[in-house]
Design an enzyme around this catalytic site. Structure first.
Site, PDB file in Angstrom:
ATOM      1  N   ASN A  67       1.125  -1.471  -0.226  1.00  0.00           N
ATOM      2  CA  ASN A  67      -0.115   0.322  -0.120  1.00  0.00           C
ATOM      3  C   ASN A  67       0.702   1.107   0.235  1.00  0.00           C
ATOM      4  O   ASN A  67      -0.073   2.024  -0.016  1.00  0.00           O
ATOM      5  CB  ASN A  67      -0.867   0.516   0.976  1.00  0.00           C
ATOM      6  CG  ASN A  67      -0.616  -0.023   2.238  1.00  0.00           C
ATOM      7  OD1 ASN A  67      -0.117  -1.409   2.621  1.00  0.00           O
ATOM      8  ND2 ASN A  67       0.148   0.463   3.324  1.00  0.00           N
TER       9      ASN A  67
ATOM     10  N   SER B 241     -11.574  -5.125   0.857  1.00  0.00           N
ATOM     11  CA  SER B 241     -12.529  -4.089   1.315  1.00  0.00           C
ATOM     12  C   SER B 241     -12.957  -3.041   0.358  1.00  0.00           C
ATOM     13  O   SER B 241     -12.527  -2.710  -0.993  1.00  0.00           O
ATOM     14  CB  SER B 241     -11.598  -2.718   1.525  1.00  0.00           C
ATOM     15  OG  SER B 241     -11.767  -2.527   2.516  1.00  0.00           O
TER      16      SER B 241
ATOM     17  N   GLN C 165      -5.001  -3.901  -1.857  1.00  0.00           N
ATOM     18  CA  GLN C 165      -5.150  -2.501  -2.900  1.00  0.00           C
ATOM     19  C   GLN C 165      -4.600  -3.931  -4.379  1.00  0.00           C
ATOM     20  O   GLN C 165      -4.564  -2.528  -5.144  1.00  0.00           O
ATOM     21  CB  GLN C 165      -3.749  -2.044  -2.489  1.00  0.00           C
ATOM     22  CG  GLN C 165      -3.263  -1.835  -0.834  1.00  0.00           C
ATOM     23  CD  GLN C 165      -3.999  -0.222  -1.105  1.00  0.00           C
ATOM     24  OE1 GLN C 165      -4.203   0.071  -2.284  1.00  0.00           O
ATOM     25  NE2 GLN C 165      -4.556   0.497  -0.661  1.00  0.00           N
TER      26      GLN C 165
ATOM     27  N   THR D 220     -25.552  -8.559  13.250  1.00  0.00           N
ATOM     28  CA  THR D 220     -26.314  -8.270  11.212  1.00  0.00           C
ATOM     29  C   THR D 220     -25.715  -7.147  10.547  1.00  0.00           C
ATOM     30  O   THR D 220     -24.869  -6.731  11.211  1.00  0.00           O
ATOM     31  CB  THR D 220     -27.163  -7.095  12.586  1.00  0.00           C
ATOM     32  OG1 THR D 220     -28.749  -8.070  13.045  1.00  0.00           O
ATOM     33  CG2 THR D 220     -28.784  -7.345  11.443  1.00  0.00           C
TER      34      THR D 220
ATOM     35  N   CYS E 291      -3.494   4.596   8.026  1.00  0.00           N
ATOM     36  CA  CYS E 291      -3.586   4.870   8.686  1.00  0.00           C
ATOM     37  C   CYS E 291      -2.564   4.572   9.461  1.00  0.00           C
ATOM     38  O   CYS E 291      -2.835   4.287  10.705  1.00  0.00           O
ATOM     39  CB  CYS E 291      -4.018   2.623   8.664  1.00  0.00           C
ATOM     40  SG  CYS E 291      -4.119   2.097   6.667  1.00  0.00           S
TER      41      CYS E 291
HETATM   42  N1  PLP Z   1      -4.647  -4.181   3.585  1.00  0.00           N
HETATM   43  C1  PLP Z   1      -4.021  -3.753   2.824  1.00  0.00           C
HETATM   44  C2  PLP Z   1      -2.789  -3.333   2.721  1.00  0.00           C
HETATM   45  C3  PLP Z   1      -4.670  -1.632   3.547  1.00  0.00           C
HETATM   46  O1  PLP Z   1      -3.883  -1.201   1.990  1.00  0.00           O
HETATM   47  C4  PLP Z   1      -5.472  -1.771   4.372  1.00  0.00           C
HETATM   48  C5  PLP Z   1      -5.929  -0.242   3.718  1.00  0.00           C
HETATM   49  O2  PLP Z   1      -5.205   0.968   3.868  1.00  0.00           O
HETATM   50  C6  PLP Z   1      -6.884  -2.865   5.017  1.00  0.00           C
HETATM   51  C7  PLP Z   1      -5.590  -4.261   5.343  1.00  0.00           C
HETATM   52  C8  PLP Z   1      -7.392  -2.549   6.167  1.00  0.00           C
HETATM   53  O3  PLP Z   1      -8.726  -2.154   4.795  1.00  0.00           O
HETATM   54  P1  PLP Z   1      -9.994  -1.203   5.421  1.00  0.00           P
HETATM   55  O4  PLP Z   1      -9.114   0.056   5.546  1.00  0.00           O
HETATM   56  O5  PLP Z   1     -11.016  -1.230   4.745  1.00  0.00           O
HETATM   57  O6  PLP Z   1      -9.502  -1.461   6.807  1.00  0.00           O
END
Ligand code: PLP
Length: 388
Positions: free
Chosen positions: A153, A203, A183, A245, A331
């Site tokens: 990412n 996601s 990603q 749910t 993140c």
């Molecule tokens: N894995 C990767 C490689 C990501 O880039 C991300 C989010 O940036 C996630 C997992 C987590 O996804 P989510 O934001 O839906 O929790």
């Protein structure tokens, strides 16, 4: 001032199809577990989304439990990792093989398991290339789980997971293979069967769907052999793997986004890859260092290091111009430590702190890249003077 959004790995704008489908679904307020007509209607919406997402993953004739909806990619990764680690049948082997640049939802889960006595081996991804020699040495009969991301990412490095998982199936046939494809989904062409992944996390908000919904694909053999245990307990929704749910509106939006983003996908990906090349070419004329993976790359992510300017400073400068990029991953941007992923890539701590990620979507244009590069150039001039 027209805003330019170049932070699509953090999240993407909702597509029209998802907005419309969710608007309609808001009027269907039944609980999918209810046995009356309204409940059935809600369940039908969830099932239709499941079917569409399954087929985008190349899964034919999906069996119950083969796609479990979760609240996000993070939860899908947690379910895969803890679910395999704590499935009773699997406690004999306790080694987990991964890389040194996974998303925190994988890395932090693995640290919890390490504290609980599991052995975790992290394979180097220096230069954005997976070290196959280390991997071969790590794969033995003690391996319980192999968990690796498809696309990094922060750097956009894409790993040859078919080779990785094929090797794993030869060396440790009973190990479970998990791919964090958050990603990679709808950015690279793949199917879980073709790459040999037993579990795949995806996601919605990374592909123009809503935030707060993700899914874990589970191979039917894993279901049959009970190699995955639930992590949320309660009413037994999602085939008993994820009680709670269902987020019906979000799931409908996820299904619609997969449909719309998946339409004409090859052409969209080709365009995105060309735009990335265009941006790299333009950036190479500036006083920045491109952090391009040595091996394969995804079409939407690029990373570069500024000359002794903190990425956060440049990010705010660009934000003032209406241009949105990222310093490392969204993140981990609240943490002030240099990105472990960029350190694993081979950057020094100070270069890691001076690095910017640009991530594209199908909606970006060459004109936007031109304006971004122009503003970056001006920013470099201004901020270098401030630094002196
Ligand atoms: N894995 C990767 C490689 C990501 O880039 C991300 C989010 O940036 C996630 C997992 C987590 O996804 P989510 O934001 O839906 O929790």
């Amino acid at each position: 001032m027209k805003e330019i959004y170049l932070d699509n790995s953090a999240t993407t704008p909702l597509c029209e199809g998802a907005i419309e489908a969710m608007g309609r679904a808001m009027r269907t307020y039944g609980n999918p577990s209810s046995l009356h007509t309204m409940g059935h209607e809600a369940q039908k919406l969830v099932d239709a989304a499941r079917e569409g997402i399954g087929s985008a993953l190349g899964v034919r004739m999906m069996k119950p439990g083969e796609l479990i909806f979760t609240s996000c990619g993070t939860e899908a990764n947690n379910l895969a990792i803890f679910g395999v680690a704590y499935a009773k049948a699997r406690r004999v082997a306790n080694k987990i093989v991964t890389t040194d640049s996974e998303h925190p939802s994988v890395e932090k889960s693995l640290r919890m398991l390490e504290a609980d006595g599991f052995e975790v081996v992290r394979i180097s991804t220096r230069g954005g290339v997976l070290n196959f020699e280390q991997l071969e040495n790590a794969l033995d009969e003690k391996v319980l789980l192999l968990t690796m991301m498809m696309v990094n990412n922060e750097t956009g490095a894409a790993y040859d997971l078919s080779r990785v998982f094929r090797l794993a199936k030869e060396r440790c046939p009973s190990a479970v293979t998990h791919c964090d494809a958050v990603q990679g989904f709808l950015k690279l062409r793949f199917s879980p069967t073709a790459i040999g992944a037993d579990l795949v996390s995806i996601s919605a908000h990374k592909i123009h769907g809503p935030k707060g919904v993700g899914a874990l694909y589970v191979n039917r053999e894993i279901l049959k052999q009970k190699k995955l245990a639930p992590r949320l307990f309660g009413g037994g929704q999602e085939f008993g793997f994820r009680s709670g749910t269902e987020n019906v509106i979000g799931i409908v939006g996820f299904g619609a986004a997969v449909r719309e983003t998946g339409r004409g996908l090859d052409e969209k990906l080709q365009r995105m890859a060309s735009l990335r090349e265009y941006a790299l070419l333009k950036l190479s004329a500036l006083d920045v260092t491109l952090n391009v993976p040595i091996g394969d790359c995804a079409p939407h992510i690029l990373n570069f290091t500024l000359p002794r300017i903190k990425s956060e400073t440049m990010l705010h400068y660009l934000s003032g111009e209406g241009i949105y990029v990222s310093s490392g991953s969204a993140c981990s941007s609240h943490s002030h430590a240099p990105s472990p992923t960029l350190l694993a890539f081979g950057l020094s701590p100070s270069d890691a702190e001076n690095s910017i990620r640009v991530s594209l979507s199908e909606y970006n244009t060459e004109e936007e890249i031109d304006r971004f590069v122009e503003c970056l150039k001006n920013g470099l001039g201004v901020l270098v003077r401030v630094r002196k």
